[in-house]
Design a protein around this motif. Structure first.
Motif, PDB file in Angstrom:
ATOM      1  N   GLY A   1      -5.410   7.899  -3.545  1.00 31.68           N
ATOM      2  CA  GLY A   1      -5.790   6.490  -3.180  1.00 31.68           C
ATOM      3  C   GLY A   1      -4.703   5.728  -2.161  1.00 31.68           C
ATOM      4  O   GLY A   1      -3.495   6.252  -1.932  1.00 31.68           O
TER       5      GLY A   1
ATOM      6  N   GLU B   1      -9.590   2.685  -0.358  1.00 32.04           N
ATOM      7  CA  GLU B   1      -9.401   1.788  -1.196  1.00 32.04           C
ATOM      8  C   GLU B   1     -10.665   1.483  -2.053  1.00 32.04           C
ATOM      9  O   GLU B   1     -10.660   0.380  -2.806  1.00 32.04           O
ATOM     10  CB  GLU B   1      -8.900   0.413  -0.498  1.00 32.04           C
TER      11      GLU B   1
ATOM     12  N   THR C   1      -9.317   2.531  -6.960  1.00 33.60           N
ATOM     13  CA  THR C   1      -7.950   2.543  -7.102  1.00 33.60           C
ATOM     14  C   THR C   1      -7.889   2.158  -8.896  1.00 33.60           C
ATOM     15  O   THR C   1      -8.883   2.286  -9.516  1.00 33.60           O
ATOM     16  CB  THR C   1      -7.374   1.396  -6.436  1.00 33.60           C
TER      17      THR C   1
ATOM     18  N   HIS D   1      -3.721   2.858  -2.769  1.00 32.82           N
ATOM     19  CA  HIS D   1      -2.970   2.254  -3.570  1.00 32.82           C
ATOM     20  C   HIS D   1      -2.563   2.987  -4.954  1.00 32.82           C
ATOM     21  O   HIS D   1      -3.482   3.810  -5.198  1.00 32.82           O
ATOM     22  CB  HIS D   1      -3.405   0.756  -3.584  1.00 32.82           C
ATOM     23  N   HIS D   2      -1.694   2.495  -5.722  1.00 37.52           N
ATOM     24  CA  HIS D   2      -1.512   3.185  -7.057  1.00 37.52           C
ATOM     25  C   HIS D   2      -1.170   4.561  -6.961  1.00 37.52           C
ATOM     26  O   HIS D   2      -0.493   5.138  -6.050  1.00 37.52           O
ATOM     27  CB  HIS D   2      -2.726   2.789  -7.949  1.00 37.52           C
TER      28      HIS D   2
ATOM     29  N   SER E   1       0.759  -1.336  -0.135  1.00 34.40           N
ATOM     30  CA  SER E   1       0.055  -0.081  -0.022  1.00 34.40           C
ATOM     31  C   SER E   1       0.722   1.208  -0.030  1.00 34.40           C
ATOM     32  O   SER E   1       2.066   1.287   0.093  1.00 34.40           O
ATOM     33  CB  SER E   1      -0.927  -0.068   1.271  1.00 34.40           C
TER      34      SER E   1
END
Length: 689
Positions: A374, A331, A334, A376-377, A155
């Motif tokens: 986000g 999350e 994403t 993630h990413h 993450s």
């Protein structure tokens, strides 16, 4: 994440998780190792090459927006070329082994010069692209006062600069990795103290590294506050406890922890590169967001919260910072289709709750937000793109929900719908909605199961034979194993890998020692892995192939062993309830006993009673002396009670220290009826009869 080790809590082991992963079940390992010691990483077949080549035609691989966004705001890479060590000098993180994903990329190369390298035949081109994007690491500026450290774990860790201190959001899985991420930030930004930690939701990759950014002492003193959504602590502790060992074993497959990094092995998880391997903890929140619309002034910035329960996690929240026009949907939004059902195993998620949370976010802040970041990413910038991203993601989950039910109401079964349903072009052609982590196929099955359960209405499926019994019948009806193998080889040559894996599963469950069937089934699973766009699908297929070949798990001798201190945050109710799952009902038949547990911290009295092969735990909120007299009383703090039930403290020693009054044999008898679970059971082979 899922996960993540969001999944590895087992009250019996409490830390086994991914890192304990054994490859093949010990009962079947020995005869296979010599036979298949070299049988790993085979070439892609002509059918796989053709399938992966066809995938390129379906998507616009010339679209470079994600490459530009993934590198936008880049400040500096992780030090030591992305290698993080624990206090003993062992690795908790090292993605140098993944340099094969992007050999032409320099880690400080500007976006305009980043040229993606073509996928090898053994990786789906779209997954290869996603893994190259995820590989970008280091410190990034999102917007004024918001920074992220990416690819220091599965993450992101987000750092928001207050007037006098820092607000750290989602401090990764491992404390070592979170500390390294914070050190990287401090190398390039002013050294303000951490004053607030926010957990966006209840999965471990969003809180497990908190000891790396603050301490329990600072939190207890009030110097640091910890903010989380309502229901966070219970969700974090309970979602994966009761079936935690089974989830941990399956998570080994989902995250590819048995696989070596290579073009024929592990290339990522779609949501991120992989899970870190350091120490994991949990500091309970000091402030809970109990309702949508709550506003908090945090060190000069306004945070407006929206609760999003029963979406990607049981407890999750979005928020908006109006001064910065910065929005996060945690999350739930994403650059991948997420899981409505996670392959590691968990309760199916509610697609309409997910959709509604995104719709509310869009309605509240969609006209204002200029950046969507986000957990993630990489972020999305610009109001139009923010609104489009939220709307498309909401439409994705609504489409899967509605069209699965549309087909179900026409009489189609779960497997039929999953095989036929396709996304419309407007959704299918968006890279951010591709099935890198979830997949359309298994999300359709999730929706069907969410509304209708496992039974498809066909009475022939109501009481089917268990796999091993059925397998022997199947093989007998098909003329024996050799007849099945002859036909399976022909189907393999024609690229019918799904069927080869399916039919040989019967042969293997009928006779797990049939090495020829196992080798061919492994080859079929391997080709399916090479063709998979989903990172978890690829990891499942290749992990299964590895186990069928009897290969040991790919372990790095320099890798740290995960430690897990989350168990200290477990409630007595959850822990004592889990003891009932550990109870061996057969051994407990006809036995009755009663144990009183007096806890010193928290000050509670619990009554544990065994009868009818059921172990019940009840909090005695009244006068303990009014309850039926127990045969023994255990008096201790909760950590000591846990040590006793997990075998780290003997009954004799507990009695010697005066913790047990009454009949200490009662305690010993109860402990003798509790099984311990270890995540080494087979998945692609039958268990021992």
């Amino acid at each position: 994440m899922r996960m993540f080790r969001h999944f590895f809590l087992s009250a019996a082991g409490l830390a086994c998780g991914i890192v304990c992963g054994l490859g093949v079940h010990p009962a079947y390992a020995a005869p296979m190792k010599d036979a298949f010691a070299e049988a790993t990483g085979k070439a892609a077949t002509a059918a796989t090459r053709a399938a992966n080549k066809a995938a390129v035609r379906d998507l616009n691989f010339n679209d470079r927006q994600d490459y530009d966004d993934a590198q936008r705001g880049f400040i500096a890479p992780l030090p030591d070329n992305g290698r993080i060590l624990d206090k003993n000098g062992r690795e908790t993180w090292n993605f140098r082994k993944y340099a094969f994903l992007a050999p032409a990329m320099s880690r400080d190369m500007p976006p305009s010069r980043i040229m993606p390298t073509p996928a090898p035949d053994t990786v789906h081109p779209s997954l290869w692209r996603q893994s190259q994007l995820v590989l970008r690491d280091g410190l990034y500026k999102v917007t004024e006062r918001i920074y992220q450290v990416r690819n220091a774990d599965l993450s992101n860790m987000t750092i928001i600069e207050g007037d006098t201190g820092l607000i750290v959001v989602d401090p990764l899985i491992s404390a070592e990795n979170a500390a390294a991420a914070l050190d990287l930030y401090y190398t390039h930004r002013p050294r303000k103290p951490v004053k607030t930690v926010i957990y966006s939701h209840s999965h471990v990759d969003h809180y497990g590294g908190v000891p790396g950014v603050t301490t329990e002492e600072d939190v207890k003193s009030g110097a640091v506050r910890v903010i989380a959504p309502e229901g966070f602590l219970r969700a974090a502790m309970s979602e994966n406890v009761l079936a935690g060992t089974a989830m941990g074993r399956r998570a080994q497959y989902m995250y590819g922890e048995l696989l070596p990094p290579s073009p024929t092995g592990h290339v990522g998880a779609g949501l991120g590169l992989k899970n870190s391997g350091g120490s994991t903890g949990l500091i309970p929140p000091t402030r809970t967001i109990a309702q949508s619309g709550e506003r908090l002034e945090l060190d000069g910035l306004t945070f407006v919260f929206l609760l999003a329960p029963n979406t990607e996690a049981p407890a999750e929240m979005h928020w908006y910072i109006p001064e910065l026009k910065a929005l996060t949907a945690a999350e739930n939004c994403t650059h991948t289709m997420h899981n409505l059902y996670t392959l590691r195993g968990a309760k199916t998620r509610d697609p309409l709750s997910w959709c509604r949370a995104l719709d509310e976010t869009l309605a509240l802040w969609g006209n204002e937000a200029e950046v969507l970041y986000g957990m993630h990413h990489w972020p999305v910038w610009g109001n139009e793109r923010v609104r489009r991203t939220l709307a498309l993601t909401s439409d994705l989950y609504r489409y899967i929900n509605d069209q699965t039910l549309h087909a179900a109401n026409q009489g189609q079964t779960m497997l039929e719908i999953a095989e036929k349903l396709r996304l419309p072009p407007e959704l299918a052609q968006s890279f951010g909605l591709r099935g890198y982590y979830g997949s359309l196929n298994h999300n359709v099955k999730a929706v069907y199961n969410f509304y209708l359960g496992w039974f498809d209405g066909n009475p022939a499926h109501l009481h089917a034979l268990p796999p091993r019994v059925a397998a022997r019948k199947y093989v007998e009806y098909m003329g024996g194993a050799e007849a099945v193998l002859r036909r399976a080889r022909k189907d393999f040559a024609q690229g019918e890998y799904r069927w080869v894996a399916q039919v040989l599963d019967h042969v293997i469950f009928a006779d797990p020692g049939n090495t020829t069937a196992r080798e061919l089934a492994a080859d079929a699973l391997e080709q399916l892995g090479y063709q998979a766009e989903s990172g978890p699908w690829r990891n499942f297929y290749l992990s299964g192939a590895r186990d069928l070949r009897g290969l040991p798990p790919a372990r790095d001798e320099n890798a740290a062993q995960t430690s897990n201190s989350q168990s200290q945050a477990m409630t007595p109710e959850l822990y004592f309830g889990y003891l009932g799952v550990r109870l061996n009902a057969q051994r407990a038949q006809g036995r009755r006993l009663a144990l009183r547990v007096k806890l010193s911290d928290p000050e509670q009295v619990w009554e544990l009673r065994l009868g009818n092969s059921v172990l019940r735990a009840r909090l005695n909120a009244g006068d303990p002396d009014a309850a039926p007299a127990p045969e023994a009383t255990l008096t201790a703090a909760m950590p000591t009670v846990m040590a006793l039930f997990e075998g780290r403290l003997s009954v004799a020693e507990a009695a010697k220290q005066g913790m047990i009054t009454g009949d200490s044999q009662t305690v010993a008898e109860l402990l003798g009826l509790l099984d311990r679970f270890t995540p080494d059971f087979p998945l692609v082979l039958p268990g021992k009869e």
